[in-house]
Design a protein around this motif. Structure first.
Motif, PDB file in Angstrom:
ATOM      1  N   CYS A 130      41.129  40.149  30.226  1.00  0.00           N
ATOM      2  CA  CYS A 130      40.916  40.694  28.876  1.00  0.00           C
ATOM      3  C   CYS A 130      42.158  41.354  28.285  1.00  0.00           C
ATOM      4  O   CYS A 130      42.189  41.664  27.101  1.00  0.00           O
ATOM      5  CB  CYS A 130      39.737  41.663  28.870  1.00  0.00           C
ATOM      6  SG  CYS A 130      40.051  43.214  29.749  1.00  0.00           S
ATOM      7  N   GLY A 131      43.183  41.594  29.089  1.00  0.00           N
ATOM      8  CA  GLY A 131      44.438  42.151  28.592  1.00  0.00           C
ATOM      9  C   GLY A 131      44.497  43.657  28.465  1.00  0.00           C
ATOM     10  O   GLY A 131      45.515  44.193  28.031  1.00  0.00           O
ATOM     11  N   THR A 132      43.446  44.362  28.842  1.00  0.00           N
ATOM     12  CA  THR A 132      43.483  45.819  28.770  1.00  0.00           C
ATOM     13  C   THR A 132      44.298  46.381  29.930  1.00  0.00           C
ATOM     14  O   THR A 132      44.413  45.744  30.979  1.00  0.00           O
ATOM     15  CB  THR A 132      42.057  46.420  28.793  1.00  0.00           C
ATOM     16  OG1 THR A 132      41.435  46.065  30.033  1.00  0.00           O
ATOM     17  CG2 THR A 132      41.228  45.940  27.638  1.00  0.00           C
ATOM     18  N   PRO A 133      44.852  47.562  29.759  1.00  0.00           N
ATOM     19  CA  PRO A 133      45.567  48.180  30.882  1.00  0.00           C
ATOM     20  C   PRO A 133      44.617  48.352  32.070  1.00  0.00           C
ATOM     21  O   PRO A 133      43.434  48.616  31.895  1.00  0.00           O
ATOM     22  CB  PRO A 133      45.995  49.540  30.330  1.00  0.00           C
ATOM     23  CG  PRO A 133      46.060  49.338  28.851  1.00  0.00           C
ATOM     24  CD  PRO A 133      44.937  48.380  28.541  1.00  0.00           C
ATOM     25  N   CYS A 134      45.146  48.184  33.263  1.00  0.00           N
ATOM     26  CA  CYS A 134      44.285  48.285  34.441  1.00  0.00           C
ATOM     27  C   CYS A 134      45.065  48.751  35.654  1.00  0.00           C
ATOM     28  O   CYS A 134      46.292  48.738  35.660  1.00  0.00           O
ATOM     29  CB  CYS A 134      43.629  46.941  34.739  1.00  0.00           C
ATOM     30  SG  CYS A 134      44.779  45.665  35.242  1.00  0.00           S
ATOM     31  N   ASN A 179      29.757  36.291  40.353  1.00  0.00           N
ATOM     32  CA  ASN A 179      29.757  35.183  39.408  1.00  0.00           C
ATOM     33  C   ASN A 179      30.293  33.970  40.171  1.00  0.00           C
ATOM     34  O   ASN A 179      31.495  33.830  40.380  1.00  0.00           O
ATOM     35  CB  ASN A 179      30.647  35.521  38.209  1.00  0.00           C
ATOM     36  CG  ASN A 179      30.668  34.436  37.157  1.00  0.00           C
ATOM     37  OD1 ASN A 179      30.580  33.261  37.461  1.00  0.00           O
ATOM     38  ND2 ASN A 179      30.817  34.852  35.906  1.00  0.00           N
ATOM     39  N   VAL A 180      29.409  33.118  40.608  1.00  0.00           N
ATOM     40  CA  VAL A 180      29.766  32.011  41.508  1.00  0.00           C
ATOM     41  C   VAL A 180      30.867  31.133  40.932  1.00  0.00           C
ATOM     42  O   VAL A 180      31.830  30.791  41.621  1.00  0.00           O
ATOM     43  CB  VAL A 180      28.515  31.180  41.862  1.00  0.00           C
ATOM     44  CG1 VAL A 180      28.875  29.965  42.687  1.00  0.00           C
ATOM     45  CG2 VAL A 180      27.499  32.040  42.595  1.00  0.00           C
ATOM     46  N   MET A 181      30.759  30.756  39.675  1.00  0.00           N
ATOM     47  CA  MET A 181      31.757  29.866  39.073  1.00  0.00           C
ATOM     48  C   MET A 181      33.117  30.555  38.979  1.00  0.00           C
ATOM     49  O   MET A 181      34.143  29.963  39.298  1.00  0.00           O
ATOM     50  CB  MET A 181      31.311  29.406  37.685  1.00  0.00           C
ATOM     51  CG  MET A 181      32.260  28.394  37.066  1.00  0.00           C
ATOM     52  SD  MET A 181      32.516  26.895  38.062  1.00  0.00           S
ATOM     53  CE  MET A 181      30.936  26.127  37.925  1.00  0.00           C
ATOM     54  N   ALA A 182      33.127  31.816  38.575  1.00  0.00           N
ATOM     55  CA  ALA A 182      34.396  32.542  38.466  1.00  0.00           C
ATOM     56  C   ALA A 182      35.059  32.680  39.831  1.00  0.00           C
ATOM     57  O   ALA A 182      36.276  32.538  39.948  1.00  0.00           O
ATOM     58  CB  ALA A 182      34.162  33.918  37.845  1.00  0.00           C
ATOM     59  N   GLU A 183      34.280  32.939  40.866  1.00  0.00           N
ATOM     60  CA  GLU A 183      34.853  33.064  42.210  1.00  0.00           C
ATOM     61  C   GLU A 183      35.409  31.728  42.698  1.00  0.00           C
ATOM     62  O   GLU A 183      36.483  31.675  43.295  1.00  0.00           O
ATOM     63  CB  GLU A 183      33.820  33.627  43.176  1.00  0.00           C
ATOM     64  CG  GLU A 183      33.568  35.104  42.937  1.00  0.00           C
ATOM     65  CD  GLU A 183      32.645  35.737  43.967  1.00  0.00           C
ATOM     66  OE1 GLU A 183      32.409  35.135  45.027  1.00  0.00           O
ATOM     67  OE2 GLU A 183      32.176  36.855  43.698  1.00  0.00           O
ATOM     68  N   ASN A 234      28.139  37.544  33.768  1.00  0.00           N
ATOM     69  CA  ASN A 234      28.947  36.478  33.156  1.00  0.00           C
ATOM     70  C   ASN A 234      30.271  36.983  32.592  1.00  0.00           C
ATOM     71  O   ASN A 234      31.071  36.205  32.096  1.00  0.00           O
ATOM     72  CB  ASN A 234      28.159  35.743  32.084  1.00  0.00           C
ATOM     73  CG  ASN A 234      27.780  36.607  30.914  1.00  0.00           C
ATOM     74  OD1 ASN A 234      27.791  37.840  31.008  1.00  0.00           O
ATOM     75  ND2 ASN A 234      27.421  35.989  29.805  1.00  0.00           N
ATOM     76  N   GLU A 235      30.520  38.292  32.684  1.00  0.00           N
ATOM     77  CA  GLU A 235      31.780  38.876  32.216  1.00  0.00           C
ATOM     78  C   GLU A 235      32.667  39.369  33.349  1.00  0.00           C
ATOM     79  O   GLU A 235      33.755  39.884  33.091  1.00  0.00           O
ATOM     80  CB  GLU A 235      31.492  40.061  31.280  1.00  0.00           C
ATOM     81  CG  GLU A 235      30.767  39.688  30.021  1.00  0.00           C
ATOM     82  CD  GLU A 235      30.382  40.902  29.191  1.00  0.00           C
ATOM     83  OE1 GLU A 235      30.356  42.026  29.743  1.00  0.00           O
ATOM     84  OE2 GLU A 235      30.106  40.716  28.004  1.00  0.00           O
ATOM     85  N   ARG A 236      32.212  39.279  34.582  1.00  0.00           N
ATOM     86  CA  ARG A 236      32.996  39.786  35.709  1.00  0.00           C
ATOM     87  C   ARG A 236      33.213  38.671  36.726  1.00  0.00           C
ATOM     88  O   ARG A 236      32.537  37.654  36.698  1.00  0.00           O
ATOM     89  CB  ARG A 236      32.285  40.970  36.351  1.00  0.00           C
ATOM     90  CG  ARG A 236      30.992  40.603  37.040  1.00  0.00           C
ATOM     91  CD  ARG A 236      30.336  41.827  37.656  1.00  0.00           C
ATOM     92  NE  ARG A 236      29.178  41.441  38.429  1.00  0.00           N
ATOM     93  CZ  ARG A 236      27.997  42.009  38.329  1.00  0.00           C
ATOM     94  NH1 ARG A 236      27.810  43.015  37.495  1.00  0.00           N
ATOM     95  NH2 ARG A 236      26.994  41.601  39.074  1.00  0.00           N
ATOM     96  N   ASN A 257      38.269  47.270  35.649  1.00  0.00           N
ATOM     97  CA  ASN A 257      37.003  47.507  36.336  1.00  0.00           C
ATOM     98  C   ASN A 257      35.864  46.680  35.738  1.00  0.00           C
ATOM     99  O   ASN A 257      35.033  46.131  36.455  1.00  0.00           O
ATOM    100  CB  ASN A 257      36.660  48.999  36.306  1.00  0.00           C
ATOM    101  CG  ASN A 257      35.478  49.311  37.182  1.00  0.00           C
ATOM    102  OD1 ASN A 257      35.390  48.820  38.302  1.00  0.00           O
ATOM    103  ND2 ASN A 257      34.576  50.124  36.684  1.00  0.00           N
ATOM    104  N   LYS A 258      35.826  46.565  34.414  1.00  0.00           N
ATOM    105  CA  LYS A 258      34.760  45.798  33.759  1.00  0.00           C
ATOM    106  C   LYS A 258      34.809  44.325  34.185  1.00  0.00           C
ATOM    107  O   LYS A 258      33.788  43.740  34.548  1.00  0.00           O
ATOM    108  CB  LYS A 258      34.860  45.919  32.248  1.00  0.00           C
ATOM    109  CG  LYS A 258      33.766  45.159  31.526  1.00  0.00           C
ATOM    110  CD  LYS A 258      33.910  45.266  30.017  1.00  0.00           C
ATOM    111  CE  LYS A 258      32.861  44.408  29.346  1.00  0.00           C
ATOM    112  NZ  LYS A 258      33.103  44.272  27.924  1.00  0.00           N
TER     113      LYS A 258
END
Length: 103
Positions: free
Chosen positions: A15-19, A61-65, A55-57, A46-47
């Motif tokens: 998402c481009g936020t500082p982390c 999330n099987v597909m994202a992993e 679906n945002e993390r 963290n989000k």
């Protein structure tokens, strides 16, 4: 944090936020320390890591992993090819180091 996927380690890769967190793209029985040593990780907020909707993390999330493992392996193999190994040699080296191919 050293990552073989990005030099922008202070911003979330999604998402481009500082982390300040990092996500190891490969993990499991004895694999995470290898991924740490090889830089197969991304900066992540963290989000996007664990606290957002499924679906945002990336976690749970099987597909994202699956996609993260795919990208991690490709980045690792790309490095080996840049070092002078063939694509086939790089793939076999990855299999030996991580016990399997995610591609």
């Amino acid at each position: 944090m050293e990552s073989i996927l990005t030099t922008y380690t202070q911003y979330c890769a999604f998402c481009g936020t500082p982390c300040y967190e990092e996500h190891h793209l490969l993990f499991g029985k004895g694999i995470r320390p290898l991924a740490e040593a090889d830089g197969i990780k991304l900066p992540i907020c963290n989000k996007c890591h664990t606290s957002g909707k499924v679906n945002e993390r990336i976690h749970d999330n099987v597909m994202a992993e699956k996609l993260s493992k795919f990208c991690g392996q490709l980045a690792w193999e790309k490095r080996k090819v840049a070092e002078g190994f063939t694509e086939e040699q790089a793939r076999e080296m990855f299999r030996r180091r991580y016990g399997r191919s995610y591609l």
